[in-house]
Write a protein that holds these residues in place. Structure first.
Motif, PDB file in Angstrom:
ATOM      1  N   LEU A  39      41.588  23.682 107.668  1.00  0.00           N
ATOM      2  CA  LEU A  39      42.064  24.270 106.507  1.00  0.00           C
ATOM      3  C   LEU A  39      41.817  23.494 105.042  1.00  0.00           C
TER       4      LEU A  39
ATOM      5  N   ARG B 205      34.469  26.836 113.538  1.00  0.00           N
ATOM      6  CA  ARG B 205      35.258  27.876 114.203  1.00  0.00           C
ATOM      7  C   ARG B 205      36.364  28.508 113.062  1.00  0.00           C
ATOM      8  N   GLY B 206      36.172  28.131 111.715  1.00  0.00           N
ATOM      9  CA  GLY B 206      37.175  28.429 110.783  1.00  0.00           C
ATOM     10  C   GLY B 206      38.486  27.796 110.823  1.00  0.00           C
TER      11      GLY B 206
ATOM     12  N   LEU C  99      49.236  21.043 104.103  1.00  0.00           N
ATOM     13  CA  LEU C  99      50.337  21.716 104.959  1.00  0.00           C
ATOM     14  C   LEU C  99      50.705  21.562 106.320  1.00  0.00           C
TER      15      LEU C  99
ATOM     16  N   SER D 260      43.844  32.756 107.825  1.00  0.00           N
ATOM     17  CA  SER D 260      44.289  31.595 107.055  1.00  0.00           C
ATOM     18  C   SER D 260      43.299  30.861 106.105  1.00  0.00           C
ATOM     19  N   GLY D 261      41.878  31.133 106.061  1.00  0.00           N
ATOM     20  CA  GLY D 261      41.097  30.536 105.329  1.00  0.00           C
ATOM     21  C   GLY D 261      39.642  31.181 105.031  1.00  0.00           C
TER      22      GLY D 261
ATOM     23  N   GLN E 114      37.013  31.429 107.898  1.00  0.00           N
ATOM     24  CA  GLN E 114      37.652  32.201 109.135  1.00  0.00           C
ATOM     25  C   GLN E 114      37.341  33.713 108.471  1.00  0.00           C
TER      26      GLN E 114
ATOM     27  N   LEU F 220      48.116  28.809 101.784  1.00  0.00           N
ATOM     28  CA  LEU F 220      46.942  29.136 102.369  1.00  0.00           C
ATOM     29  C   LEU F 220      46.733  30.669 102.405  1.00  0.00           C
TER      30      LEU F 220
END
Lengths: 340, 340, 340, 340
Positions: free
Chosen positions: D231, D227-228, D236, C59-60, C63, C205
């Motif tokens: 976003l 923790r990532g 979104l 997602s990002g 991460q 994303l």
């Protein structure tokens, strides 16, 4: 003061260990395990091992378990243990605190077998469940049972086939070995790693982690330092293992502990009591009426283990390298009186 | 065999400690710090503390640091340390291994000040950076410097204002206290927690973590067990601190170490050598020509600390509770010869 | 409403992406990345890569960084980063939260070089310090600079020699590639892994982690699941990368962002203003008088970057795949007025 | 192409969500959840909550679980879950990876009760075992069961008494609520935290973590970033929940999924088949002869759930917000034919 059968770490250390500490006290040594005693002790232990094995000394059992297990698992890998395994039951989540799940298997006697592990593996789904990568066993187990050579070899072969590391918690290894037909060399040959318990077999403190598998011991000392397991005065650990492995003292103390337990068991059996398990190690689990237990508690300390029914309880009695025959006999005498 | 000035943990333990170990060896005690020696030692140490403080014994300094720091920080919180701080520089990522960032501040002398910390805090952005929550200092520091009472009080007041915990690494606390005007009671009053180093001040091993802040010590023993820092034979730690805190032995040993360092410094100064820092603790940093160092190395062991230029190097000489005056004088004599 | 030059993720997604989402909305697909769009997107991306590379969608950026870095490091290993690196500066300790230290190197321009890393490695001591095992770079960097092919090849060869993994954070890879002579195939050839940023280059994303080194991608998807990075509707990520890599849209958008930044820079230069760095990517850092900044702020949003002196400040202006030429020209006009 | 009853995330998103994404695509918004849609969505959700609750949007369920649970537990604390709980069974050790043990309780129906938890707590020993601090439940559960209001209130009161946090995994909350008498306001009142599942109820992705307990939400966004889970284009997530909570769409979609499941169950029952459980949610578990299953598999996809005996298997059929009545009726028709 009551006499305690609660565990095998109630007293200090074997006199030979204390003597060695006294005699070497003023000798300067390098820190962090680079001292000559540690090096000599490692050499002595390695005589029982294969050529590539490495030995590392740490302070205690939980530390040994967490440092080794976290060193060999990848983040998403888990360790398989009996439900009664010390790492699952009595180490306050030490393994999980390093990021790893413990997958448990219910057992009757605290021992894992290829069949039990195979059944467990059948239930593991890829990706959405952790990947079991290491099998953790204790010898002797938390229930006083131990592994025979055949049993260990079978486990080892199974683990080899299934691509699982095999690690033996040897907090009570001396007692475990003394109970059966396994030798230290067998353990070295049929595990990837194990540790040799000093704390419960005559040392002030200390466990020797033995890593047989050459893939696993590289840089292990970094893990020790990182987990706070590398003692500045590593000499204290090395020296004790040096004494324990000179002239077979380590094995002798294990035999003594088992012998005292056998003597105790024998006396208790003679008086007509049953046992929860048929233990040949230094932990025995007799079943007594609660009334008898109450009387014994006036003079002795020990742990209740399992409530059998409203009237009876299995208790745990632990002997050690230090236990004296006179104390064992006295207990049996007192038990006789208590049961009247 | 060469004489070593490499560190303050080259020998074993103070004779009084060994004697106590011998004398109590056969007495049964409860495990895991529930023994009477630990309880008596805690009581003795608490005489220097405020009423609510609690004391916990662990095996070593890295273990003390990682167990305490990881216990008090929330996952997203960080610890502030001097760049030279032991946790940042020499503990193999032990703090990071528990999940926490160390934010560092460059210093001239290894000491943090309110001004330095304030400047650092100005650069911290919310959410996208970790939140500093604890200030870590060492006393004495890794550079041989120490905190005066005024300096500690100023830090403490600053930390209180800024909602930061203050933690003192006391691996060399005895030497740090002996060097200045701080007392143990002052440290207890002006920190949230600290530890009292035994390993480097006459014990076989052991550090006493003191948690002054009642908000921080609840359930601390769970953290100890989880990190492998709770010894089965906790008696070994308790007994040593009991001896160290009877009749002020702990303080006396710190004074001795500093006195030997001062004697050594004095002799070196007399011979016309400079020092990297003006240390009053048991670590000194004289600057010698490399030719002199080479000659000294034939008889002594010590660490190079900093290359000054092509010809000169600052070295580190460490004295200890055990260092004898005769050895110090001999070194100065040998230095005289080496410099000819 | 003010127009924002604060970043490159202020708008939604490229129309072609939205169109594809709409068109496929009712088609049933497998979950967790096993959908056909993800598989087709991976195939398309792999056309730029070597045969063994694998692609994983998350997602990002934080991460991507934490999942990959924690997957490849052993517990005692650390990652080397520029001090300005996103993982060190702006991810709230995400890497440390997985247990690993970040070792930082000061740079002038946010870029690492073999010489800088070599100097850093010289200071690393074994056992008592973490072992650096991975070099983290960003392209383009947090300062708008980028790596040329020669620079990347030199880094790669150095890392190979020193047994270090090389990982490129490609949050702004499209802009980084468009600025210089590197191709995606070059990046694939001269890193162990990197990620392709979607969020900042036209996707709603999503980042595509590319693991070139076959030693590193085995079981990677377990790590993704464990870190919460495996989306149930993985189709959303796969579909977007499918669109981005059809007909070179990904590269085209990167070019557009850079072109708009160049247009903006050109206009600003014409008006006589200096820049903090000579950026060719989509982040530029002009230096304006504070009075001018105040006037611009009435109509535009952007971040202050660095105070130059009491009167001047460098600001950051970011263009994107979406930025329109008309907006750029308007800004230059408004800047002209603000400077009068 | 076969029709899939495998799960409730096989399709994309509800048309109203897609429409909102299209319409807002070119509007600039702040990043990291500071956009107006997120703020409006939070406000809308808060209308169901108590005044102090806070709402946070993340990408998926595992991420929601690990971010919240690791944020509230102290290092030595553990979470209690049913053995069938998603965090224990199907998240690849995500919770353990943050350092925490999951203590499991065997249940018949996937639901925890005060009595079950009380029995478990009786076995917990201090210090040597982790301290349970949080109870994790799912609603609806992994077995299709759900909590009534009385059941949740009883659990909540028990947790309050025992000093345990109560957390509800609401991956399928819409279906869980639609099945019984619980309202969202009830959940908010009788848990410390829960999450509202979007991914399985019509969103492209996204879960809304609701933290009711004011002690627990402070600084939560730091944990998300770490923790990532934060976003860049948080718009979104916010936008989708804004649509879901306008005019009760979220609830409506849950009702629809359950209604389709009821229709499916009804048809299957009419044909004389039994069920493993009496589910009122969107997951049903009919028991079919293996021969019937084989025929159905030619046209449909679904998971086997439990082997009943050599001839019969319980399968899992999942309906969703998207399931059409025509498909349900077709399946029943095909089942009829398959059973002939």
């Amino acid at each position: 003061m009551k006499y305690s059968f609660k565990n095998d770490y109630s007293e200090g250390a074997h006199p030979k260990i204390l003597e060695a500490i006294l005699q070497t006290n003023e000798v300067q040594q390098n820190g962090y395990g680079e001292d000559e005693y540690s090096m000599r002790a490692k050499k002595l232990i390695k005589e029982h091992l294969n050529a590539e094995a490495e030995v590392f000394f740490v302070s205690g059992g939980t530390q040994a378990n967490l440092t080794f297990i976290s060193a060999v698992l990848k983040p998403y890998q888990s360790v398989i243990s009996a439900e009664t395994g010390h790492i699952f039951h009595h180490e306050t989540g030490a393994i999980e605190a390093t990021g790893h799940k413990i997958e448990t298997i219910a057992t009757l006697d605290g021992k894992l077998t290829p069949a039990l592990i195979a059944m467990h593996l059948n239930k593991v789904e890829p990706v959405h469940m952790t990947m079991p990568a290491l099998v953790y066993i204790s010898n002797s187990t938390e229930l006083g049972t131990f592994y025979s050579k055949d049993e260990l070899v079978a486990l080892w072969e199974f683990c080899q086939q299934r691509n699982l590391w095999l690690f033996m918690d040897g907090a009570r290894l001396a007692s475990g070995l003394a109970a059966g037909d396994l030798t230290l060399a067998d353990v070295a040959k049929h595990t990837d790693a194990f540790y040799i318990g000093g704390t419960k077999n005559g040392a002030l403190l200390g466990e020797a982690i033995v890593i047989n598998n050459v893939l696993l011991h590289q840089d292990f000392v970094y893990n020790m330092k990182m987990r706070g397991a590398l003692l500045a005065k590593g000499r204290l650990l090395g020296l004790q293992f040096l004494v324990l492995f000179q002239n077979g003292l380590f094995f002798e103390l294990g035999h003594h502990a088992n012998k005292m337990a056998a003597q105790l068991s024998g006396g208790i059996k003679t008086l007509g009591y049953d046992f929860l398990t048929d233990s040949k190690t230094n932990q025995i689990f007799p079943v007594f009426p609660n009334t008898v237990i109450a009387k014994l508690r006036e003079q002795y300390e020990f742990y209740d283990w399992l409530k059998i029914n409203e009237e009876k309880t299995a208790v745990r009695l632990v002997t050690s390298w230090f236990t004296k025959l006179s104390v064992v006999n006295e207990f049996v005498d007192d038990l006789k009186l208590a049961g009247v």
